[in-house]
Design an enzyme around this catalytic site. Structure first.
Site, PDB file in Angstrom:
ATOM      1  N   ASP A  13    -118.300  97.200   6.190  1.00 52.29           N
ATOM      2  CA  ASP A  13    -118.397  97.603   4.794  1.00 52.29           C
ATOM      3  C   ASP A  13    -118.945  96.411   4.023  1.00 52.29           C
ATOM      4  OD1 ASP A  13    -116.270  95.826   4.500  1.00 52.29           O
ATOM      5  OD2 ASP A  13    -114.914  97.287   3.596  1.00 52.29           O
ATOM      6  N   HIS A  14    -118.936  96.511   2.701  1.00 54.11           N
ATOM      7  CA  HIS A  14    -119.475  95.441   1.863  1.00 54.11           C
ATOM      8  C   HIS A  14    -118.722  94.123   2.053  1.00 54.11           C
ATOM      9  CE1 HIS A  14    -116.346  97.576  -0.350  1.00 54.11           C
ATOM     10  NE2 HIS A  14    -116.091  96.438  -0.965  1.00 54.11           N
ATOM     11  N   CYS A  70    -114.550  94.334   8.153  1.00 57.81           N
ATOM     12  CA  CYS A  70    -114.290  94.573   6.739  1.00 57.81           C
ATOM     13  C   CYS A  70    -113.656  93.295   6.198  1.00 57.81           C
ATOM     14  CB  CYS A  70    -113.439  95.829   6.504  1.00 57.81           C
ATOM     15  SG  CYS A  70    -111.731  95.772   7.090  1.00 57.81           S
ATOM     16  N   THR A  72    -110.518  92.310   5.674  1.00 57.00           N
ATOM     17  CA  THR A  72    -109.408  91.805   6.487  1.00 57.00           C
ATOM     18  C   THR A  72    -109.541  92.175   7.961  1.00 57.00           C
ATOM     19  OG1 THR A  72    -108.071  93.791   6.183  1.00 57.00           O
ATOM     20  CG2 THR A  72    -107.789  91.998   4.555  1.00 57.00           C
ATOM     21  N   GLY A  73    -110.326  93.181   8.254  1.00 55.00           N
ATOM     22  CA  GLY A  73    -110.422  93.715   9.608  1.00 55.00           C
ATOM     23  C   GLY A  73    -109.373  94.767   9.893  1.00 55.00           C
ATOM     24  N   ILE A  74    -108.395  94.903   9.015  1.00 55.45           N
ATOM     25  CA  ILE A  74    -107.278  95.811   9.262  1.00 55.45           C
ATOM     26  C   ILE A  74    -107.704  97.272   9.116  1.00 55.45           C
ATOM     27  CG2 ILE A  74    -104.985  96.535   8.515  1.00 55.45           C
ATOM     28  CD1 ILE A  74    -104.571  93.549   7.601  1.00 55.45           C
ATOM     29  N   GLY A  75    -108.232  97.630   7.965  1.00 51.33           N
ATOM     30  CA  GLY A  75    -108.593  99.029   7.719  1.00 51.33           C
ATOM     31  C   GLY A  75    -109.601  99.552   8.714  1.00 51.33           C
ATOM     32  N   HIS A 103    -106.519  91.877  29.395  1.00 48.34           N
ATOM     33  CA  HIS A 103    -105.319  92.698  29.565  1.00 48.34           C
ATOM     34  C   HIS A 103    -105.460  94.124  29.054  1.00 48.34           C
ATOM     35  CE1 HIS A 103    -102.604  88.850  29.643  1.00 48.34           C
ATOM     36  NE2 HIS A 103    -103.524  88.861  30.589  1.00 48.34           N
ATOM     37  N   HIS A 139    -102.180  96.001  34.370  1.00 48.85           N
ATOM     38  CA  HIS A 139    -102.951  96.220  33.142  1.00 48.85           C
ATOM     39  C   HIS A 139    -103.591  97.607  33.140  1.00 48.85           C
ATOM     40  CE1 HIS A 139    -102.009  92.246  31.928  1.00 48.85           C
ATOM     41  NE2 HIS A 139    -102.713  91.679  32.900  1.00 48.85           N
TER      42      HIS A 139
END
Length: 149
Positions: A13-14, A70, A72-75, A103, A139
């Site tokens: 995103d932006h 994005c 934070t990378g979270i969304g 893993h 794994h």
């Protein structure tokens, strides 16, 4: 870009646009083929559109791996992980990037454009793209458990 190598999907995103451009520069320097799913500039936009597009391309085999960014990378990692078959890991360090490949056989990497700097991000991308899954039985078993509904 090298036509013989696997294609890496990339999107942001932006809030991740500048870092996406830096990652694209790295991919080009390394001769790694990629497909840019957007966004096209720093105008405000919705990360789910780009995260989902990259995740779908990885899930359907169009791209071998994906990188989404994005602020934070979270969304964008949450939206990617909603696509069946995706194991997207949000990484802020190279150790996590290495271990998620070894893993978890993560097929997507999420980065926070407002959280980590360009040098760290490129080091993470390098480790993520150049670390193979360990294929150890434990794994494989755990990944199988992740994919159960």
């Amino acid at each position: 870009m090298n036509g013989g190598s696997a294609v890496i999907g990339i999107g942001s995103d932006h809030g991740g646009y500048d870092l996406k451009q830096a990652v694209i520069g790295y991919l080009e320097e390394q001769g790694i083929a990629y497909k840019d799913f957007g966004c096209a500039d720093k105008s405000s936009c919705d990360y789910p559109v780009y995260g989902k597009a990259v995740a779908q391309a990885v899930a359907d085999g169009t791209c071998e791996k994906g990188i989404v960014i994005c602020t934070t990378g979270i969304g964008i990692s949450i939206v990617a992980n909603k696509v069946r078959g995706i194991r997207c890991a949000l990484c802020s360090d190279t150790v996590s990037a290495k271990l998620t490949r070894l893993h978890n056989d993560a097929n997507m990497l999420a980065l926070g454009g407002g959280i980590i700097g360009e040098m760290q991000a490129l080091a993470i991308v390098d480790v993520f793209l150049h670390t193979d899954f360990s294929k150890e039985e434990k794994h494989r078993r755990r990944i199988g458990m992740l994919e159960q509904e």
